[in-house]
Design an enzyme around this catalytic site. Structure first.
Site, PDB file in Angstrom:
ATOM      1  N   ILE A 301       0.835  -1.206   0.000  1.00 54.78           N
ATOM      2  CA  ILE A 301       0.000   0.000   0.000  1.00 54.78           C
ATOM      3  C   ILE A 301       0.864   1.249   0.000  1.00 54.78           C
ATOM      4  O   ILE A 301       0.614   2.205  -0.745  1.00 54.78           O
ATOM      5  CB  ILE A 301      -0.940   0.004   1.220  1.00 54.78           C
ATOM      6  CG1 ILE A 301      -1.802  -1.257   1.223  1.00 54.78           C
ATOM      7  CG2 ILE A 301      -1.807   1.258   1.220  1.00 54.78           C
ATOM      8  CD1 ILE A 301      -2.666  -1.412   0.011  1.00 54.78           C
ATOM      9  N   LYS A 419     -10.409  -6.145   9.792  1.00 60.54           N
ATOM     10  CA  LYS A 419     -10.202  -7.091  10.893  1.00 60.54           C
ATOM     11  C   LYS A 419     -10.234  -6.397  12.247  1.00 60.54           C
ATOM     12  O   LYS A 419     -10.243  -7.057  13.295  1.00 60.54           O
ATOM     13  CB  LYS A 419      -8.886  -7.834  10.695  1.00 60.54           C
ATOM     14  CG  LYS A 419      -8.915  -8.778   9.500  1.00 60.54           C
ATOM     15  CD  LYS A 419      -7.591  -9.470   9.273  1.00 60.54           C
ATOM     16  CE  LYS A 419      -7.707 -10.485   8.141  1.00 60.54           C
ATOM     17  NZ  LYS A 419      -8.138  -9.909   6.863  1.00 60.54           N
ATOM     18  N   ASN A 458      -9.735  -6.763   2.327  1.00 58.33           N
ATOM     19  CA  ASN A 458      -8.527  -7.445   1.874  1.00 58.33           C
ATOM     20  C   ASN A 458      -8.059  -6.816   0.563  1.00 58.33           C
ATOM     21  O   ASN A 458      -8.862  -6.605  -0.345  1.00 58.33           O
ATOM     22  CB  ASN A 458      -8.804  -8.935   1.658  1.00 58.33           C
ATOM     23  CG  ASN A 458      -8.985  -9.677   2.962  1.00 58.33           C
ATOM     24  OD1 ASN A 458      -8.061 -10.283   3.473  1.00 58.33           O
ATOM     25  ND2 ASN A 458     -10.190  -9.616   3.517  1.00 58.33           N
ATOM     26  N   THR A 483      -9.181 -22.428   4.414  1.00 60.47           N
ATOM     27  CA  THR A 483      -9.427 -22.748   5.819  1.00 60.47           C
ATOM     28  C   THR A 483     -10.852 -23.201   6.097  1.00 60.47           C
ATOM     29  O   THR A 483     -11.095 -23.972   7.019  1.00 60.47           O
ATOM     30  CB  THR A 483      -9.101 -21.529   6.701  1.00 60.47           C
ATOM     31  OG1 THR A 483      -9.917 -20.420   6.292  1.00 60.47           O
ATOM     32  CG2 THR A 483      -7.640 -21.146   6.579  1.00 60.47           C
TER      33      THR A 483
END
Length: 635
Positions: A301, A419, A458, A483
């Protein structure tokens, strides 16, 4: 031992021979084989006519040998290396033999010996055969000397098709590589002999490796899918041998493209929506003529922020980075992009936790805007290293933000993460606490600094993100690991993320939390299938057992959510742009933030992970489970 010493001496002697000496030896052999061929022709014919008549004149044989030597030189036979003695050279030897037979016939006619023509035909045939045999024998002798005198790689060729056969033929004259056998999956070819090598099935590989001291396997199967080759390579490497893939000879000659089937993935193609970076405004003159500090400037970024800033004509860009390599890379890239722009680029190496350094940078470069992208962001790593993660992400943010406020910086923009919303992991908790720090400073800012935050989903293609991971797994033949079958995530591209930061910075009024309207979350399972398909392969599952790449469910990692969120509360405010939303969220009081930071600093100084988790459990919304995690008995 004595044989090894003799072999080494022979190798040194052969290696010391000059090119001129080797050519003279080959020419001499061509000449000396002439009387041998005469004798062979006599024995074949059962009479002494040919030899007797020629030897009847004392000049005949030396003259014929001289003619033979001259013809050999003209045809260039001594110039042909033994390892290059193939069909073309054999044809030249045939021409030499025919001309030599004609020469012998002419000499016979001039001397009026009257020898039958069949005798000269036999002589030419015998000379041709023994010349070819002599060179082949010399080649094998030379290869034996070379192979005894230097390290030799003993290899198996996996694939007895066209490429494998061509490879075996090429290796027959290589003194450093010795092919032992073919390996092939086709049961019809197993047990046959190709290019002098026996073809075995894959089950024989361990025994061959042990018996023949194999150290390398050459995969001569370029038409096989890349995942198949990758899977096979891993299996063979586990047997202790080196594995190399061989392209087809059609590819090497340019008749087929020599490219990997797996092409670079353009992350934006999997968004499921139109990219928004082109639709976002350019943030006006917010950054023009300003002195701007970018922390984490070498990251995914941070580096994109640097590139986009160059188009907004700042006066100075200070690149702050803890990684020397990352700082060097972005510094060199930006200087190459500058061209005629008069923008000062200042690289600074250091950590945001260094209060003295941050104050000095702010004052020395008269920083007006801070874009704070520096953070430890990889969830599993921060989960295993919570003390370092909290120190950098929370206390580092506090140090940087306080230095910015003290220096009178105009705007401070924190880059956060989805998150941070009701976090289930320490990385998310650290970002939420960093948000609380910035919100607190915004609420009591007495100077002119505007503190604001941008919350990302994300970022596709950033370091550690799922797309590079999947791409690497696909390149290795799979499996692609997931996952949970139902996991979803919000996604944005790197250009979108960088532009959101710059635009949100121009909208900020203090304490704001900006998010990008990224549409619906994307199922990661669907993303994995799309990437496998985009690479030209099929998914291997119950419905398609012959597919190329398997998707393997590994189970949720500690602290991982099935679904991420962007907002803590229900309320959201509009901004001047419809795709940028402003969250309306509660914040801690100044006393609560001070208490939380004091407890966190004390826990970090004591290196007490339990105390760190207890701080998170108390002060971060939705963080009560951290206390429960800590209360669980440890194995």
């Amino acid at each position: 031992m004595r044989n090894a010493t003799a072999g080494m001496m022979m190798y040194r002697w052969v290696s010391s021979l000059s090119r001129h000496y080797k050519r003279a030896m080959l020419l001499g052999i061509d000449v000396l084989l002439i009387p041998v061929a005469l004798l062979g022709a006599m024995l074949l014919q059962g009479s002494a006519d040919l030899v007797g008549t020629i030897l009847g004149h004392w000049l005949a044989l030396p003259l014929l040998m001289a003619i033979g030597g001259l013809l050999s030189s003209v045809l260039g036979l001594p110039l042909i290396q033994l390892k290059s003695y193939e069909s073309h050279a054999i044809a030249l030897t045939g021409v030499h033999a025919v001309l030599l037979g004609l020469g012998a016939a002419v000499l016979d006619d001039m001397a009026r010996f009257g020898t039958p023509l069949a005798s000269f035909i036999n002589f030419a045939l015998v000379y041709f055969l023994i010349s070819v045999t002599a060179r082949m024998g010399m080649l094998q002798l030379l290869l034996g000397i070379y192979r005894r005198g230097q390290d030799q790689s003993r290899v198996l060729i996996y694939g007895a098709g066209a490429t494998g056969r061509q490879l075996a033929a090429a290796l027959r004259t290589d003194e450093t590589i010795f092919p032992i056998a073919f390996i092939d999956d086709n049961t019809n070819t197993q047990g046959t002999i190709i290019q002098g090598l026996t073809v075995y099935g894959p089950m024989a590989i361990p025994a061959l490796i042990k018996t023949h001291a194999i150290d390398r396997v050459l995969l001569a199967m370029p038409s096989a899918p890349r995942p198949r080759q990758a899977q096979l390579s891993r299996k063979l490497e586990d047997m202790g041998v080196e594995v190399q893939a061989v392209p087809s000879f059609a590819q090497l000659t340019g008749r087929m493209p020599l490219v990997d089937q797996l092409q670079p993935v353009v992350p934006g193609r999997f968004l499921g929506r139109e990219a928004l970076d082109a639709a976002l405004p350019d943030s006006g003159t917010t950054y023009a003529g300003r002195s701007i500090l970018i922390t984490g400037a070498g990251g995914s970024i941070g580096s994109e922020l640097c590139r986009q800033l160059l188009g907004r004509a700042p006066a100075k860009v200070v690149l702050f980075e803890i990684s020397e390599l990352a700082l060097y890379t972005i510094d060199m890239e930006l200087r190459a992009l500058l061209r005629k722009q008069k923008i000062e680029i200042i690289p600074v190496l250091g950590s945001i936790t260094d209060a003295a350094l941050m104050a000095r940078v702010m004052a020395q470069h008269k920083i007006q805007v801070v874009l704070h992208a520096a953070a430890y962001k990889h969830v599993p790593l921060v989960e295993k290293n919570p003390i370092v993660g909290m120190s950098n992400n929370v206390l580092g943010t506090q140090t940087l933000a306080m230095a910015a406020g003290a220096a009178g910086v105009e705007r401070f923009i924190l880059i956060s993460s989805d998150k941070a919303v009701r976090p289930q992991n320490m990385m998310g908790a650290s970002k939420r606490m960093a948000e609380l720090v910035v919100q607190d400073l915004a609420s009591r800012s007495v100077g002119k600094t505007v503190f604001t935050m941008v919350r990302f989903g994300n970022v596709m293609g950033s370091s550690g993100s799922v797309i590079p991971l999947f791409q690497d797994q696909i390149a290795k033949g799979g499996p692609v690991t997931l996952t949970h079958r139902e996991v979803t995530r919000f996604f944005m591209t790197i250009p979108e993320a960088a532009k959101l930061v710059l635009v949100a910075g121009s909208f900020a009024s203090g304490g704001d939390v900006f998010v990008l309207d990224m549409g619906d979350p994307i199922p990661i399972y669907d993303l994995a299938r799309q990437m496998i398909s985009a690479a030209g392969y099929g998914v291997r599952d119950d419905a398609n057992p012959d597919g190329d790449i398997e998707i393997k469910i590994t189970g949720l990692r500690p602290g991982e959510k099935i679904h991420e969120e962007l907002l803590i509360g229900e309320g959201q405010l509009t901004t001047p742009h419809p795709k940028i939303l402003q969250a309306s969220e509660a914040a801690l009081s100044q006393i609560e933030v001070a208490s939380a930071l004091k407890s966190l600093r004390r826990a970090i100084e004591a290196a007490d992970e339990s105390a760190v988790r207890a701080v998170v459990a108390r002060w971060v919304e939705g963080g009560a489970h951290f206390a429960l995690q800590d209360a669980k008995p440890k194995a």
